[in-house]
Design a protein around this motif. Sequence first.
Motif, PDB file in Angstrom:
ATOM      1  N   PRO A   1      79.903  -0.798  -5.729  1.00 54.65           N
ATOM      2  CA  PRO A   1      80.953   0.344  -4.975  1.00 54.65           C
ATOM      3  C   PRO A   1      82.341  -0.014  -5.273  1.00 54.65           C
ATOM      4  CG  PRO A   1      79.127  -0.249  -3.428  1.00 54.65           C
ATOM      5  CD  PRO A   1      78.975  -1.096  -4.986  1.00 54.65           C
ATOM      6  N   GLY A   2      83.471   0.606  -5.411  1.00 58.54           N
ATOM      7  CA  GLY A   2      84.864   0.250  -5.771  1.00 58.54           C
ATOM      8  C   GLY A   2      85.230  -0.427  -6.619  1.00 58.54           C
ATOM      9  N   VAL A   3      84.379  -0.285  -7.925  1.00 59.44           N
ATOM     10  CA  VAL A   3      84.456  -0.940  -9.430  1.00 59.44           C
ATOM     11  C   VAL A   3      84.160   0.515 -10.632  1.00 59.44           C
ATOM     12  CG1 VAL A   3      83.592  -2.289 -11.419  1.00 59.44           C
ATOM     13  CG2 VAL A   3      83.231  -3.081  -9.130  1.00 59.44           C
ATOM     14  N   GLU A   4      85.526   0.057 -10.415  1.00 62.45           N
ATOM     15  CA  GLU A   4      86.147   1.332 -11.537  1.00 62.45           C
ATOM     16  C   GLU A   4      85.637   1.433 -12.769  1.00 62.45           C
ATOM     17  OE1 GLU A   4      89.957   4.824 -13.188  1.00 62.45           O
ATOM     18  OE2 GLU A   4      89.799   2.884 -11.882  1.00 62.45           O
ATOM     19  N   GLY A   5      84.711   2.666 -13.392  1.00 64.23           N
ATOM     20  CA  GLY A   5      84.276   2.291 -15.073  1.00 64.23           C
ATOM     21  C   GLY A   5      85.529   2.588 -15.876  1.00 64.23           C
ATOM     22  N   LEU A   6      85.429   3.137 -16.808  1.00 63.54           N
ATOM     23  CA  LEU A   6      86.157   3.995 -17.684  1.00 63.54           C
ATOM     24  C   LEU A   6      86.823   5.298 -17.852  1.00 63.54           C
ATOM     25  CD1 LEU A   6      83.848   2.492 -21.305  1.00 63.54           C
ATOM     26  CD2 LEU A   6      86.065   1.123 -20.005  1.00 63.54           C
ATOM     27  N   HIS A   7      85.728   5.592 -17.194  1.00 64.64           N
ATOM     28  CA  HIS A   7      86.362   7.030 -16.816  1.00 64.64           C
ATOM     29  C   HIS A   7      87.083   8.003 -17.912  1.00 64.64           C
ATOM     30  CE1 HIS A   7      88.519   9.776 -13.174  1.00 64.64           C
ATOM     31  NE2 HIS A   7      87.161  10.213 -14.302  1.00 64.64           N
ATOM     32  N   LEU A   8      85.577   7.733 -18.776  1.00 60.66           N
ATOM     33  CA  LEU A   8      85.889   8.777 -20.068  1.00 60.66           C
ATOM     34  C   LEU A   8      85.384  10.180 -20.394  1.00 60.66           C
ATOM     35  CD1 LEU A   8      85.672   6.000 -23.026  1.00 60.66           C
ATOM     36  CD2 LEU A   8      87.946   7.714 -22.255  1.00 60.66           C
ATOM     37  N   LEU A   9      84.833   9.790 -19.134  1.00 60.80           N
ATOM     38  CA  LEU A   9      83.723  11.421 -18.718  1.00 60.80           C
ATOM     39  C   LEU A   9      83.600  11.854 -17.317  1.00 60.80           C
ATOM     40  CD1 LEU A   9      81.015  11.333 -21.507  1.00 60.80           C
ATOM     41  CD2 LEU A   9      83.278  12.380 -21.654  1.00 60.80           C
ATOM     42  N   ASN A  10      83.723  12.977 -16.690  1.00 57.58           N
ATOM     43  CA  ASN A  10      83.203  12.481 -15.332  1.00 57.58           C
ATOM     44  C   ASN A  10      82.236  12.406 -14.803  1.00 57.58           C
ATOM     45  OD1 ASN A  10      86.395  12.745 -15.424  1.00 57.58           O
ATOM     46  ND2 ASN A  10      86.291  15.206 -15.962  1.00 57.58           N
ATOM     47  N   GLY A  11      81.932  11.734 -13.914  1.00 55.97           N
ATOM     48  CA  GLY A  11      80.907  11.939 -13.617  1.00 55.97           C
ATOM     49  C   GLY A  11      79.804  10.586 -12.245  1.00 55.97           C
ATOM     50  N   GLU A  12      79.055  10.862 -11.601  1.00 52.66           N
ATOM     51  CA  GLU A  12      79.065   9.539 -11.461  1.00 52.66           C
ATOM     52  C   GLU A  12      76.882   9.295 -11.687  1.00 52.66           C
ATOM     53  OE1 GLU A  12      79.019  10.158  -6.835  1.00 52.66           O
ATOM     54  OE2 GLU A  12      77.367  11.421  -6.948  1.00 52.66           O
ATOM     55  N   VAL A  13      77.437   7.846 -10.852  1.00 52.67           N
ATOM     56  CA  VAL A  13      76.378   6.916 -11.116  1.00 52.67           C
ATOM     57  C   VAL A  13      75.631   6.318  -9.869  1.00 52.67           C
ATOM     58  CG1 VAL A  13      74.817   5.156 -12.406  1.00 52.67           C
ATOM     59  CG2 VAL A  13      77.146   6.300 -13.333  1.00 52.67           C
ATOM     60  N   VAL A  14      74.475   7.178  -9.904  1.00 55.79           N
ATOM     61  CA  VAL A  14      73.709   6.547  -8.420  1.00 55.79           C
ATOM     62  C   VAL A  14      72.519   6.289  -8.198  1.00 55.79           C
ATOM     63  CG1 VAL A  14      74.898   9.296  -7.509  1.00 55.79           C
ATOM     64  CG2 VAL A  14      72.944   9.166  -8.406  1.00 55.79           C
ATOM     65  N   ARG A  15      71.914   5.485  -7.679  1.00 52.32           N
ATOM     66  CA  ARG A  15      70.252   4.826  -7.222  1.00 52.32           C
ATOM     67  C   ARG A  15      69.126   6.392  -7.949  1.00 52.32           C
ATOM     68  NH1 ARG A  15      65.996   3.247  -4.998  1.00 52.32           N
ATOM     69  NH2 ARG A  15      65.300   0.194  -5.572  1.00 52.32           N
ATOM     70  N   ILE A  16      68.144   6.346  -8.409  1.00 49.59           N
ATOM     71  CA  ILE A  16      67.315   6.959  -8.441  1.00 49.59           C
ATOM     72  C   ILE A  16      66.655   6.602  -7.060  1.00 49.59           C
ATOM     73  CG2 ILE A  16      64.740   7.509  -9.743  1.00 49.59           C
ATOM     74  CD1 ILE A  16      65.634   5.725 -11.366  1.00 49.59           C
ATOM     75  N   PRO A  17      66.301   7.440  -6.526  1.00 50.30           N
ATOM     76  CA  PRO A  17      65.830   7.629  -5.143  1.00 50.30           C
ATOM     77  C   PRO A  17      63.981   7.386  -4.768  1.00 50.30           C
ATOM     78  CG  PRO A  17      65.536   9.968  -5.655  1.00 50.30           C
ATOM     79  CD  PRO A  17      66.743   8.880  -6.884  1.00 50.30           C
ATOM     80  N   ASP A  18      64.084   6.613  -3.782  1.00 49.32           N
ATOM     81  CA  ASP A  18      62.272   6.265  -3.648  1.00 49.32           C
ATOM     82  C   ASP A  18      61.898   7.687  -3.024  1.00 49.32           C
ATOM     83  OD1 ASP A  18      63.097   3.359  -3.781  1.00 49.32           O
ATOM     84  OD2 ASP A  18      64.119   3.529  -1.787  1.00 49.32           O
ATOM     85  N   VAL A  19      60.674   7.938  -4.097  1.00 48.15           N
ATOM     86  CA  VAL A  19      59.728   8.950  -4.124  1.00 48.15           C
ATOM     87  C   VAL A  19      58.226   8.296  -4.029  1.00 48.15           C
ATOM     88  CG1 VAL A  19      58.991  10.241  -5.310  1.00 48.15           C
ATOM     89  CG2 VAL A  19      61.354  10.348  -5.055  1.00 48.15           C
ATOM     90  N   PRO A  20      57.031   8.318  -3.110  1.00 43.21           N
ATOM     91  CA  PRO A  20      56.124   8.135  -2.718  1.00 43.21           C
ATOM     92  C   PRO A  20      55.283   8.095  -4.366  1.00 43.21           C
ATOM     93  CG  PRO A  20      56.435   9.701  -1.375  1.00 43.21           C
ATOM     94  CD  PRO A  20      57.830   9.532  -1.974  1.00 43.21           C
ATOM     95  N   GLY A  21      55.209   6.809  -4.783  1.00 45.67           N
ATOM     96  CA  GLY A  21      54.150   6.986  -5.987  1.00 45.67           C
ATOM     97  C   GLY A  21      54.780   6.513  -7.322  1.00 45.67           C
ATOM     98  N   LEU A  22      56.144   6.752  -7.384  1.00 44.58           N
ATOM     99  CA  LEU A  22      56.792   5.751  -8.766  1.00 44.58           C
ATOM    100  C   LEU A  22      57.998   5.060  -8.252  1.00 44.58           C
ATOM    101  CD1 LEU A  22      58.796   9.487  -9.277  1.00 44.58           C
ATOM    102  CD2 LEU A  22      57.151   8.069 -10.299  1.00 44.58           C
TER     103      LEU A  22
END
Length: 201
Positions: A93-114
Motif C-alpha cells: 500500500p502506498g507504493v506507486e508502480g510504473l503506471h504505464l498501464l491502468n489497473g490494480e494488483v490485488v490479492r487472490i481471495p481465500d477460497v476453500p480447497g485452493l
Amino acid sequence: MIAILDYDAGNIKSVEKAFKILGKETVLTRDFSVIKKADHVVLPGVGSFADAMNHLKKYELDKAIKEYVASGKPFLGICLGLQLLFESSEESPGVEGLHLLNGEVVRIPDVPGLKVPHIGWNSLDYPNQGRLFNGIDEGSFVYFVHSYYLKAKDDSIVTATTEYGCHIHASVEKDNIFACQFHPEKSSSVGLQILKNFAEI
C-alpha cells in the motif's frame, strides 16, 4: 539483441536461459546505453512489489523503462514484471508502480480447497487476439507462481485469462507493451513459443 533488465530480481537467469535455447542473443544489463540499443527489453521479477520498485528506482531503471517504451520497441514484463507496469498493488500500500498501464494488483481471495499462492499449471482463455499467442491453442497450460493478480481497467488490453478462485488477467498487450503473469520461461514448449513470438515482433 534482447536486454533483460538486471535489478536483483529472482528469475533473471531462467529467462536468459530460455532465450538462449531459442538461439536469441541476450544481455543482462542495467546500463542505459545498452538498453537504448536493444531491439527488445524484458522486465522479469520474483518477490515483493515494494522491493522491486525500490530497486528499479535505485538503478534509475524506472526512467529507462519509460523511455524505452516511448521508443515504440517491444517490451515484455514477466510475473512481478507485469504487476510493476500498473498503478499499484495491495501487497505494498502506498507504493506507486510504473503506471504505464491502468489497473490494480490485488490479492487472490481465500477460497476453500485452493491454496494461495497459486503455484502450478493452469490453462489460458483468449478474450482478445494477442501476438504473444500466435500458434498457441486456447486452453494451453502455462506455469504460475503468484499470490496477487491483475485487474486491468481496460478489458481490451487483456489477451489471456485464467481461473483460480477468481478471474485472473493473465496476459496483456497494448501497442508495444506485452506482459504475462505466468512464467513463459518455466512453461515448457508453450512458454518457449511465447518467448519466440515476442522476440520476432
